[in-house]
Design a protein around this motif. Structure first.
Motif, PDB file in Angstrom:
ATOM      1  N   MET A   1       0.651  -1.247  -0.029  1.00 29.60           N
ATOM      2  CA  MET A   1      -0.014   0.096   0.048  1.00 29.60           C
ATOM      3  C   MET A   1       0.866   1.051  -0.038  1.00 29.60           C
ATOM      4  O   MET A   1       1.620   1.464   0.613  1.00 29.60           O
ATOM      5  CB  MET A   1      -0.921  -0.130   1.096  1.00 29.60           C
ATOM      6  N   LYS A   2       0.561   2.404  -0.808  1.00 31.82           N
ATOM      7  CA  LYS A   2       1.262   3.407  -0.868  1.00 31.82           C
ATOM      8  C   LYS A   2       0.551   4.635  -0.360  1.00 31.82           C
ATOM      9  O   LYS A   2      -0.451   4.992  -0.718  1.00 31.82           O
ATOM     10  CB  LYS A   2       1.609   3.691  -2.522  1.00 31.82           C
ATOM     11  N   ALA A   3       1.393   5.562   0.429  1.00 37.17           N
ATOM     12  CA  ALA A   3       0.625   6.759   0.929  1.00 37.17           C
ATOM     13  C   ALA A   3       1.327   7.955   0.562  1.00 37.17           C
ATOM     14  O   ALA A   3       2.772   7.877   0.689  1.00 37.17           O
ATOM     15  CB  ALA A   3       0.349   6.667   2.453  1.00 37.17           C
TER      16      ALA A   3
ATOM     17  N   VAL B   1       0.317   6.826   8.808  1.00 38.51           N
ATOM     18  CA  VAL B   1       0.765   5.701   7.772  1.00 38.51           C
ATOM     19  C   VAL B   1       1.350   4.638   8.251  1.00 38.51           C
ATOM     20  O   VAL B   1       1.096   3.445   7.607  1.00 38.51           O
ATOM     21  CB  VAL B   1       1.958   6.648   7.145  1.00 38.51           C
TER      22      VAL B   1
ATOM     23  N   LEU C   1      -1.835   2.279   8.897  1.00 41.64           N
ATOM     24  CA  LEU C   1      -2.039   1.650   7.629  1.00 41.64           C
ATOM     25  C   LEU C   1      -1.028   0.730   7.195  1.00 41.64           C
ATOM     26  O   LEU C   1      -1.321   0.072   6.051  1.00 41.64           O
ATOM     27  CB  LEU C   1      -1.965   2.863   6.428  1.00 41.64           C
TER      28      LEU C   1
ATOM     29  N   ALA D   1       1.726   1.354   5.377  1.00 40.75           N
ATOM     30  CA  ALA D   1       1.749   1.737   4.106  1.00 40.75           C
ATOM     31  C   ALA D   1       3.122   2.349   3.923  1.00 40.75           C
ATOM     32  O   ALA D   1       4.126   2.504   5.013  1.00 40.75           O
ATOM     33  CB  ALA D   1       0.764   2.797   3.786  1.00 40.75           C
ATOM     34  N   ASP D   2       3.871   2.219   2.643  1.00 41.91           N
ATOM     35  CA  ASP D   2       4.981   3.091   2.226  1.00 41.91           C
ATOM     36  C   ASP D   2       4.772   4.346   2.188  1.00 41.91           C
ATOM     37  O   ASP D   2       3.874   4.724   1.336  1.00 41.91           O
ATOM     38  CB  ASP D   2       5.649   2.285   1.132  1.00 41.91           C
TER      39      ASP D   2
ATOM     40  N   ASP E   1      -2.488   4.616  -2.750  1.00 39.84           N
ATOM     41  CA  ASP E   1      -3.637   4.156  -2.371  1.00 39.84           C
ATOM     42  C   ASP E   1      -4.332   5.002  -1.431  1.00 39.84           C
ATOM     43  O   ASP E   1      -5.594   5.356  -1.256  1.00 39.84           O
ATOM     44  CB  ASP E   1      -3.535   2.887  -1.680  1.00 39.84           C
TER      45      ASP E   1
END
Ligand code: FAD
Length: 309
Positions: free
Chosen positions: A1-3, A25, A28, A30-31, A79
């Motif tokens: 998942m990308k943030a 983040v 999440l 996420a990266d 995302d």
């Protein structure tokens, strides 16, 4: 998942709410990549928190930042796009979402995952319920201040400088001047005694009674929104949904009806005294002690008695 995190600074430091996004983040898993515009020192400070930064040297008006963030979203295809729930972000977030047909959730206070889906939680109806929201595809979210911890310094994750061309006609509103708000310092959040006045005080002159009672009790003056709008007292004293959330030992509500937007800010008070001439005023439902009567009769008596004590 990308943030993708949109980081705001005030020209002197990164805003606390923006720093909290780094831990959002983490929630999440996420990266995260941060976007910082116009303030190179802020970009370096965020990189020091272990998150890679894209820095764009640009103006910081709303239109320019919307264009910069929009381009960065297109290039990075995250995302989730996270912004702190500031006045600026409230302008930018829906514009980004509308331009790129993305989902938008404002005022998020919690993030969780269930069955591989991300759930964004936010208060609704003045905090009386919490909504859990799922978003199809990329979500643009604004996060309420204080919802996540601020991160600790780690190793520098580096800053990449980028140039983004902004079309001249993309910027419709330009900042012509910035005036620092001159705010009176009112420590309502820490106060043990608050005497608050509402529209029922009737006039600026009568509102002086609220100030006097607060003074003899060693307390702080609070207010509902109408006295502020009428200029009887400054905005720094507002208690409620769009003011301060308070939790004193004693809260005295004078000429206040008890609208939800006000009571949501003072329900944490330990002992509530309400004075209102209408025996059916909703404030009495929240009060430990209800006094039915005219504030201009009752407050002078209270002030005199307290002076004797
Ligand atoms: P009123 O509702 O007009 O009540 C006055 C009361 O005084 C009445 O109950 C009346 O019986 C009594 N009274 C009149 N004369 C006397 C007298 N002589 N002696 C004794 N009693 C008397 N409000 C806030 O306070 N804080 C907020 O943060 C806030 N945020 C808002 C955010 C939004 C988005 C919106 C839409 C509104 C917000 N409001 C907020 C406004 C809120 O909805 C109410 O309008 C406001 O709280 C009412 O203030 P009041 O009780 O002073 O006035």
């Amino acid at each position: 998942m990308k943030a993708l995190l949109f980081i705001e600074s005030n020209g002197e430091k990164v805003l606390g709410g923006s720093l909290e996004l780094i831990n959002a983040v983490k929630a999440l898993d996420a990266d995260g990549t941060a976007l910082v515009a116009g303030d190179r020192a802020a970009a370096d400070a965020v990189a020091d928190l272990g998150i890679p930064v894209i820095f764009v040297d640009t103006a910081t008006d709303c239109d320019t930042l919307t264009a910069v963030l929009s381009e960065t979203v297109k290039e990075n295809d995250p995302d989730v796009v996270l912004l702190a729930n500031t006045a600026l972000a409230k302008d930018i977030a829906p514009r980004i979402a509308a331009r790129q047909d993305l989902g938008c959730v404002s005022d998020v206070t919690g993030i969780s995952k269930a069955d591989g889906k991300v759930i964004y939680t936010r208060p609704a109806y003045n905090g009386s319920i919490l909504e859990n929201i799922e978003v199809e595809g990329t979500a643009v979210i604004t996060v309420r201040n204080g919802s996540f911890e601020k991160p600790e310094d780690t190793s520098n994750a580096g800053v990449t400088e980028k140039k983004i061309e902004i079309a001249d006609d993309a910027v419709k509103a330009k900042i012509v001047d910035t005036v620092k708000e001159i705010t009176e310092s009112v420590n309502l959040e820490e106060a043990e005694i608050i005497v608050s006045g509402g529209r029922g005080m009737g006039s600026a002159e009568n509102f002086e009674l609220v100030k006097e009672l607060a003074s003899v009790l060693g307390g702080v003056v609070g207010a509902t929104r109408p006295p502020i709008e009428d200029g009887w007292i400054s905005r720094a004293h507002q208690v409620g949904q769009s003011g301060k959330i308070v939790a004193p030992k004693l809260y005295i509500a004078c000429g206040i009806s008890g609208a939800a937007q006000h009571t949501s800010g003072m329900m944490g008070s330990n002992y509530i005294v309400a004075i209102n001439k209408d025996e059916d005023a909703p404030i009495f439902e929240s009060a430990n002690l209800s006094i039915v009567g005219n504030v201009t009769d009752i407050l002078p008596v209270m002030i005199e008695e307290m002076k004797k004590a």
